[in-house]
Scaffold this active site. Structure first.
Site, short mmCIF file in Angstrom:
data_model
loop_
_atom_site.label_atom_id
_atom_site.label_comp_id
_atom_site.label_asym_id
_atom_site.label_seq_id
_atom_site.Cartn_x
_atom_site.Cartn_y
_atom_site.Cartn_z
N GLU A 22 58.34 60.70 -58.95
CA GLU A 22 58.28 59.53 -57.62
C GLU A 22 57.52 60.66 -56.11
O GLU A 22 56.79 59.35 -55.57
CB GLU A 22 59.44 59.33 -56.98
CG GLU A 22 60.35 58.69 -58.33
CD GLU A 22 59.47 57.07 -58.86
OE1 GLU A 22 58.77 56.41 -58.08
OE2 GLU A 22 59.71 56.85 -59.95
N SER B 230 115.51 20.90 -66.28
CA SER B 230 116.66 21.98 -65.79
C SER B 230 117.13 23.54 -65.68
O SER B 230 117.83 24.12 -66.27
CB SER B 230 116.88 21.66 -67.83
OG SER B 230 117.11 19.73 -67.90
#
Length: 792
Positions: A193, A471
């Site tokens: 690069e 319940s």
């Protein structure tokens, strides 16, 4: 003369006009030059301010990383070799016979050798370890330290990352420091690069010319002309717009960046900023995260060929995506390696060896942000009590949670299969569910599912579905009653007969049993085991609805409750999480522990910000809680939960309660084993009837889940003020073990029966006679003969 004068004047006037025009051009030029200079320097100042403010400030919004509870390994743990290998794959460990780097393992027969990863937990730093695990049928038999040739008592595996909390811009990265970056990574970047990186001032004319010549010779784009500094500017500051003005701006900002900061600072920022791929909706930035995304390993452990593969992505993550275009990616990787040879960064032998290797890209990882969305929603809600949204999504926090990924996966598989079965075997359709699993001893959430598919962004039924609990409320009613032992004990007889409750508006409430029958006088424990509504209402009305509501509050229910008589049969609506908190108090013997999903929060530098320690306080009477728990064991053996014992040993001691609401719209089950508590809700989002009771809908899911994850039976330990006595069933009178149909029941001391049954009295008389004879005989032997002096 006049004409001469005029000519002279004319000449004079002409010269004067020419001189005036020259001044005008010069002045205009100076003005434009000054204005241009002012504009240029102002613009440079503006760019300089932008460069410095962003580069010196908070450069990146780092998402928070969320981790599951780390798996602890020790000899005797019930963990099979198969499940351990599955964990290693989930952690993206790779098979490697040489165990050359961290995050590798190798399996031979019943042994698995592992090189663990170095990891910083919230409470300690654990270095990488080289170990061997020996497995037997029951789990781990031995753990050997291969470095020191000794046994390892206990060790943690690095935790599974289960998600991230992202900022608005969905970028993700793992920050690295330049000194921690592999030397081959830096050299690969420089070779491909920017060869002149340490020589230019941000823009390299020589690099541009060299790139143009290389591209002409290759007949295509093989090298770029932008420097690393320019690439950083483009990624960090600018958009992807292609224009001359943007290119000029890029060059100017690169010059400013080079002037303001050192080369190493620029290179480190580049390593963390560069875009290298896409993981679903989240952008993968920086080499630290890319290493894990493509290879499942930390950057420092990558070999040369894999580092080169990452460098190859810089030119175009989409074009050289190794998963989509492996041949193209391989070609680009090999080009990078050859460029490193040309720059004398590596030898030809090293290059040939690296080029001979395949890409070895791991399969695409599932998006961690969506792995367990229901649980992550709970984590985020609990974090919001202490942190701002901005902190959660941008400060790089590491959040360690209580989730057990193995339990969570089992839960999701069980829910999917059981709901399918229920819909096939019954008329129920479009069923939804919510399940919460906690550790019985700590209240830590180990698993949670918010729905059938547990989708991200969906309705979290575990936290937000407010449904009547039926319940499930009954244990709280009987717990309240048992706190008055002078009036209610486990064997107190109550009437299960029709009761009419007068309402404040003049209407009568006449509850019914589920079977629409009356059962006469029954023992208190039978009323709960059989879930008799009429007996429950009588007890609840006797002790007071307000007292039951207070008990619910003591058990951890914070939601305001309407204190109407219908509360006694579960008209109260709660979320599954609130039910779990309520039953957690029963599971912890009357002590309240807030349910939590987080263990610790650590900042990006490893500093502990907050821990969430185990906190406990007494909430309800432990003696009354113990008695209720024994009654709930009877529910499982003889009552509505008995089907669970088709999958468990008879002595497992299961504790639980079913719940069904009017018209069978909601099916509930809450219960626990020795190690886990779980709450299951099944119903429909449109609140239509599903035709399933708690026993036929939620219980099968609970049973299948707990059978797979539980390894410990329940062992209830009575408090000191609880006495276990033998009582004759039916009469409630004292008896003896082995006498008739006697059974042992717990009582708060002083409340136990005092009258014996006939069988019990007979045995008692025999025992009393033997004791009396023995005592009297002993007394006679001890008494001196009065006719003679006592011996000294």
């Amino acid at each position: 003369m006049a004409e001469k004068t005029n000519r002279r004047g004319s000449r004079y006037n002409g010269k004067k006009l020419k001189k005036s025009t020259s001044h005008w051009f010069r002045n205009l030029f100076l003005i434009l030059l000054a204005g241009g200079s002012f504009f240029l320097f102002s613009y440079l100042g503006y760019l300089d301010y932008n460069v410095r403010s962003q580069f010196e400030g908070k450069r990146w919004a780092i998402p928070a990383r969320v981790f599951a509870n780390p798996v602890e390994l020790y000899a005797g743990r019930a963990l099979s070799a198969q499940k351990f290998e599955a964990l290693l794959k989930l952690l993206h460990y790779r098979q490697d016979e040489g165990l050359s780097v961290e995050g590798t393992y190798f399996k031979t027969g019943s042994q698995i050798s592992v090189r663990t990863r170095d990891f910083a937990f919230w409470d300690q730093h654990q270095p990488s370890a080289l170990m061997q695990l020996d497995f037997i049928d029951t789990g781990i038999n031995k753990i050997t330290d291969l470095t020191k040739s000794g046994d390892i008592a206990i060790i943690r595996m690095d935790p599974v990352q289960i998600g991230s909390f992202y900022p608005t811009i969905k970028e993700d990265r793992i920050l690295i420091k330049l000194e921690d970056a592999p030397d081959k990574l830096v050299k690969g970047l420089l070779a491909s690069e920017d060869r002149d990186f340490y020589e230019h001032f941000g823009v390299s004319l020589r690099g541009i010319i060299r790139a143009m010549w290389s591209n002409v010779r290759a007949g295509g784009m093989v090298q770029g002309g932008s420097t690393i500094t320019q690439q950083l500017v483009k990624n960090f500051y600018l958009t992807n717009e292609r224009s001359l003005s943007r290119k000029i701006k890029e060059a100017l900002m690169a010059l400013i960046l080079e002037y303001r900061y050192t080369k190493n600072e620029i290179l480190e920022a580049y390593l963390n900023e560069i875009y290298l791929g896409q993981n679903g909706a989240n952008a993968v930035h920086g080499f630290g995260l890319a290493s894990e995304f493509y290879f499942g390993s930390t950057l420092k452990d990558l070999p040369l060929e894999q580092v080169a593969s990452l460098v190859a992505l810089v030119r175009g993550p989409s074009e050289y995506d190794p998963r989509r275009y492996p041949e193209r990616a391989l070609q680009r990787r090999n080009l990078i390696i050859n460029q490193m040879v040309m720059e004398n960064y590596i030898t030809s032998d090293q290059a040939n060896e690296a080029i001979s290797k395949p890409l070895n890209i791991i399969p695409r990882m599932p998006r961690s942000s969506n792995r367990y969305p229901g649980f992550l929603d709970l984590v985020k809600r609990q974090l919001r009590q202490d942190y701002r949204e901005e902190d959660l999504t941008s400060q790089g926090l590491r959040i360690f949670t209580t989730l057990d990924t193995q339990v969570q996966d089992i839960l999701e598989q069980t829910v999917a299969s059981k709901l399918d079965n229920l819909e096939k075997q019954t008329r129920a359709k479009q069923l939804e569910t919510a399940v919460i699993v906690t550790r019985r001893d700590s209240g830590e959430v180990t698993a949670l599912t918010s729905g059938r598919e547990n989708l991200a962004g969906g309705f979290n039924r575990a936290l937000d579905a407010v449904r009547p609990i039926g319940s499930l409320i009954k244990p709280a009613i009987y717990l309240t009653a048992l706190e008055y032992p002078d009036k209610y004990t486990i064997t107190t007889r109550v009437s299960d007969s029709t009761i009419v409750v007068k309402g404040q508006n003049g209407t009568d409430w006449i509850p019914k049993n589920y079977d629409h029958r009356e059962h006469g006088d029954v023992a208190l424990h039978t009323a709960l085991a059989k879930s008799y509504n009429l007996a429950t209402v009588r007890v609840g009305m006797d002790i007071g609805v307000d007292r039951t509501a207070q008990t619910l509050k003591d058990m951890g229910v914070t939601r305001p409750l309407d204190q109407f008589p219908s509360l006694l049969l579960g008209a109260a609506s709660l979320t599954p999480m609130e039910v779990a908190q309520m039953y957690q108090t029963l599971a912890e013997d009357g002590f309240s522990t807030p349910i939590k999903s987080i263990r610790a929060v650590v900042d990006t530098d490893g500093k502990l910000l907050q821990s969430y320690p185990f906190t406990v306080k007494q909430a309800v009477d432990p003696a009354a809680t113990y008695i209720v728990n024994t009654m709930l064991q009877e529910v499982m053996h003889e009552g509505t939960g008995r089907a669970a014992y088709s999958s468990f040993p008879q002595d497992y001691g299961l504790v639980g309660k079913t719940g069904t609401t009017n018209d069978a719209k909601d099916s509930w089950f809450a219960g626990y084993t020795g190690d886990y508590l779980s709450v299951v809700w099944v119903g429909r989002d449109d609140n239509k009837s599903i035709g399933l009771t708690g026993a036929s809908g939620a219980l099968p899911i609970w049973t299948a889940l707990m059978k797979q994850i539980s390894t410990q039976p329940v062992n209830l330990i009575p408090p000191d003020n609880v006495k276990l006595v033998w009582v004759e069933a039916g009469t409630g009178l004292l008896t003896r073990k082995g006498c008739g149909n006697g059974k042992q029941y717990p009582y708060i001391s002083g409340s136990e029966p005092t009258v014996y049954s006939e069988c019990g009295q007979e045995v008692f008389d025999q025992d009393k006679s033997w004791f009396t004879d023995f005592f009297e005989s002993d007394t006679k032997q001890a008494q001196p003969d009065q006719s003679e002096p006592a011996s000294e």
